[in-house]
Design an enzyme around this catalytic site. Structure first.
Site, PDB file in Angstrom:
ATOM      1  N   GLN A  32      -0.803   1.572   5.913  1.00  0.00           N
ATOM      2  CA  GLN A  32      -0.129   2.618   6.671  1.00  0.00           C
ATOM      3  C   GLN A  32      -0.827   2.878   8.003  1.00  0.00           C
ATOM      4  O   GLN A  32      -2.035   2.681   8.142  1.00  0.00           O
ATOM      5  CB  GLN A  32      -0.046   3.909   5.852  1.00  0.00           C
ATOM      6  CG  GLN A  32      -1.389   4.555   5.557  1.00  0.00           C
ATOM      7  CD  GLN A  32      -1.249   5.815   4.693  1.00  0.00           C
ATOM      8  OE1 GLN A  32      -0.188   6.121   4.148  1.00  0.00           O
ATOM      9  NE2 GLN A  32      -2.332   6.558   4.565  1.00  0.00           N
ATOM     10  N   HIS A  60      -2.802   1.745   1.746  1.00  0.00           N
ATOM     11  CA  HIS A  60      -2.130   2.759   0.924  1.00  0.00           C
ATOM     12  C   HIS A  60      -2.244   2.356  -0.538  1.00  0.00           C
ATOM     13  O   HIS A  60      -2.649   3.158  -1.369  1.00  0.00           O
ATOM     14  CB  HIS A  60      -0.661   2.910   1.329  1.00  0.00           C
ATOM     15  CG  HIS A  60       0.042   4.003   0.572  1.00  0.00           C
ATOM     16  ND1 HIS A  60       1.311   4.436   0.874  1.00  0.00           N
ATOM     17  CD2 HIS A  60      -0.326   4.755  -0.498  1.00  0.00           C
ATOM     18  CE1 HIS A  60       1.677   5.400   0.042  1.00  0.00           C
ATOM     19  NE2 HIS A  60       0.691   5.604  -0.806  1.00  0.00           N
ATOM     20  N   PHE A 110      -7.327  10.299  -4.236  1.00  0.00           N
ATOM     21  CA  PHE A 110      -6.372   9.288  -3.780  1.00  0.00           C
ATOM     22  C   PHE A 110      -6.581   7.994  -4.551  1.00  0.00           C
ATOM     23  O   PHE A 110      -5.626   7.397  -5.078  1.00  0.00           O
ATOM     24  CB  PHE A 110      -6.563   9.077  -2.278  1.00  0.00           C
ATOM     25  CG  PHE A 110      -5.574   8.131  -1.637  1.00  0.00           C
ATOM     26  CD1 PHE A 110      -4.337   7.880  -2.186  1.00  0.00           C
ATOM     27  CD2 PHE A 110      -5.903   7.501  -0.442  1.00  0.00           C
ATOM     28  CE1 PHE A 110      -3.433   7.018  -1.565  1.00  0.00           C
ATOM     29  CE2 PHE A 110      -5.014   6.642   0.188  1.00  0.00           C
ATOM     30  CZ  PHE A 110      -3.777   6.397  -0.388  1.00  0.00           C
ATOM     31  N   HIS A 113      -5.456   8.306  -8.134  1.00  0.00           N
ATOM     32  CA  HIS A 113      -4.003   8.210  -8.262  1.00  0.00           C
ATOM     33  C   HIS A 113      -3.546   6.759  -8.201  1.00  0.00           C
ATOM     34  O   HIS A 113      -2.722   6.323  -9.018  1.00  0.00           O
ATOM     35  CB  HIS A 113      -3.332   9.017  -7.154  1.00  0.00           C
ATOM     36  CG  HIS A 113      -1.859   8.762  -7.031  1.00  0.00           C
ATOM     37  ND1 HIS A 113      -0.933   9.331  -7.883  1.00  0.00           N
ATOM     38  CD2 HIS A 113      -1.149   7.981  -6.166  1.00  0.00           C
ATOM     39  CE1 HIS A 113       0.280   8.912  -7.546  1.00  0.00           C
ATOM     40  NE2 HIS A 113       0.176   8.096  -6.509  1.00  0.00           N
ATOM     41  N   GLU A 114      -4.070   6.008  -7.236  1.00  0.00           N
ATOM     42  CA  GLU A 114      -3.644   4.615  -7.073  1.00  0.00           C
ATOM     43  C   GLU A 114      -4.033   3.767  -8.273  1.00  0.00           C
ATOM     44  O   GLU A 114      -3.251   2.930  -8.733  1.00  0.00           O
ATOM     45  CB  GLU A 114      -4.238   4.034  -5.781  1.00  0.00           C
ATOM     46  CG  GLU A 114      -3.670   4.635  -4.516  1.00  0.00           C
ATOM     47  CD  GLU A 114      -2.171   4.428  -4.395  1.00  0.00           C
ATOM     48  OE1 GLU A 114      -1.694   3.296  -4.628  1.00  0.00           O
ATOM     49  OE2 GLU A 114      -1.458   5.400  -4.081  1.00  0.00           O
ATOM     50  N   LYS A 117      -1.870   5.126 -11.534  1.00  0.00           N
ATOM     51  CA  LYS A 117      -0.436   4.838 -11.477  1.00  0.00           C
ATOM     52  C   LYS A 117      -0.158   3.347 -11.373  1.00  0.00           C
ATOM     53  O   LYS A 117       0.724   2.823 -12.060  1.00  0.00           O
ATOM     54  CB  LYS A 117       0.209   5.563 -10.299  1.00  0.00           C
ATOM     55  CG  LYS A 117       1.716   5.329 -10.208  1.00  0.00           C
ATOM     56  CD  LYS A 117       2.359   6.116  -9.077  1.00  0.00           C
ATOM     57  CE  LYS A 117       3.869   5.868  -9.032  1.00  0.00           C
ATOM     58  NZ  LYS A 117       4.540   6.641  -7.962  1.00  0.00           N
ATOM     59  N   HIS A 118      -0.903   2.647 -10.521  1.00  0.00           N
ATOM     60  CA  HIS A 118      -0.600   1.249 -10.231  1.00  0.00           C
ATOM     61  C   HIS A 118      -1.631   0.274 -10.813  1.00  0.00           C
ATOM     62  O   HIS A 118      -1.273  -0.740 -11.403  1.00  0.00           O
ATOM     63  CB  HIS A 118      -0.510   1.036  -8.718  1.00  0.00           C
ATOM     64  CG  HIS A 118       0.526   1.886  -8.054  1.00  0.00           C
ATOM     65  ND1 HIS A 118       1.873   1.658  -8.190  1.00  0.00           N
ATOM     66  CD2 HIS A 118       0.403   2.973  -7.234  1.00  0.00           C
ATOM     67  CE1 HIS A 118       2.549   2.555  -7.483  1.00  0.00           C
ATOM     68  NE2 HIS A 118       1.682   3.363  -6.904  1.00  0.00           N
TER      69      HIS A 118
END
Length: 225
Positions: A32, A60, A110, A113-114, A117-118
């Site tokens: 990003q 990102h 951050f 979360h990444e 989730k991924h």
């Protein structure tokens, strides 16, 4: 034959019980532009506690996807982000994978979360350290800003052709990107994110099997940061 079929069925059932993922087809590697994140009514922009990031594209995420356009997420709730597993990468993550969300942070929320989730959806191939190291390596290999600058596309607040932005990125990386735009406070379309695709091992860039939905205008702004 019936015995073999029964054995195969039982193996699949055991794998399902153990929570083993059936895998995925490829990654989106997404970078990003911080100027577009901060110059938008959609987001609240706060610099990290370590200071203003460099005026460069930042990571990102590295997102497992399927060829049909869907994607797995939150695959292993029992494997939360553990900063100690990436302690040797933290300084590089702060430079190349900063959080711009509010309130200001050093990035852990951050990254958590990444990963959760991924990243947990790729853990059969990439553990936590490998997941973040892979993204950092891809960031070094794909110098988006330099590719754009080489084509005379600079973050000066001016407008540039979407086609030229795609061509410049492809010339620099060797692969066709997908460009995501957002809008500035005046409603103008601007360059926000660049998607490239990576094989399921995380080793090689590939042509994207499928692109996300959405579109930009034919002319988009490249804001300063």
């Amino acid at each position: 034959m019936k015995c073999i079929a029964l054995i195969n069925f039982l193996v699949l059932q055991c794998l399902a019980i153990l929570g083993v993922s059936k895998g995925f087809d490829f990654f989106y590697f997404v970078q990003q532009w911080p100027g577009s994140y901060c110059d938008s009514d959609k987001f609240s922009c706060c610099y990290p506690t370590t200071g203003k990031p460099a005026a460069d594209f930042s990571i990102h995420g590295l997102w497992p996807n399927y060829r049909n356009g869907s994607y797995p997420q939150n695959c292993d709730p029992n494997n939360p982000f553990n900063e100690s597993e990436t302690s040797d990468l933290i300084s590089s993550m702060r430079r190349n994978w900063p959080s711009l969300s509010c309130p200001s942070s050093s990035g852990e929320s951050f990254w958590s979360h990444e990963w959760e989730k991924h990243g947990t959806c790729s853990e059969s191939l990439l553990d936590q350290h490998s997941y973040f190291q892979t993204a950092l390596t891809l960031r070094q290999q794909t110098n988006i800003l330099q590719s754009l600058k080489s084509a005379g596309i600079i973050p000066d607040g001016g407008s540039y052709s979407l086609a030229n932005i795609k061509d410049a990125t492809k010339n620099g990386t060797g692969y066709t990107p997908w460009i995501e735009c957002n809008e500035d406070s005046s409603g103008n379309s601007q360059l926000y994110e660049v998607y490239l695709c990576v094989d399921s091992s995380g080793s090689n860039l590939i042509e994207c099997p499928v692109f996300p939905k959405g579109k930009c205008g034919s002319e988009i702004e490249f804001p300063t940061f």
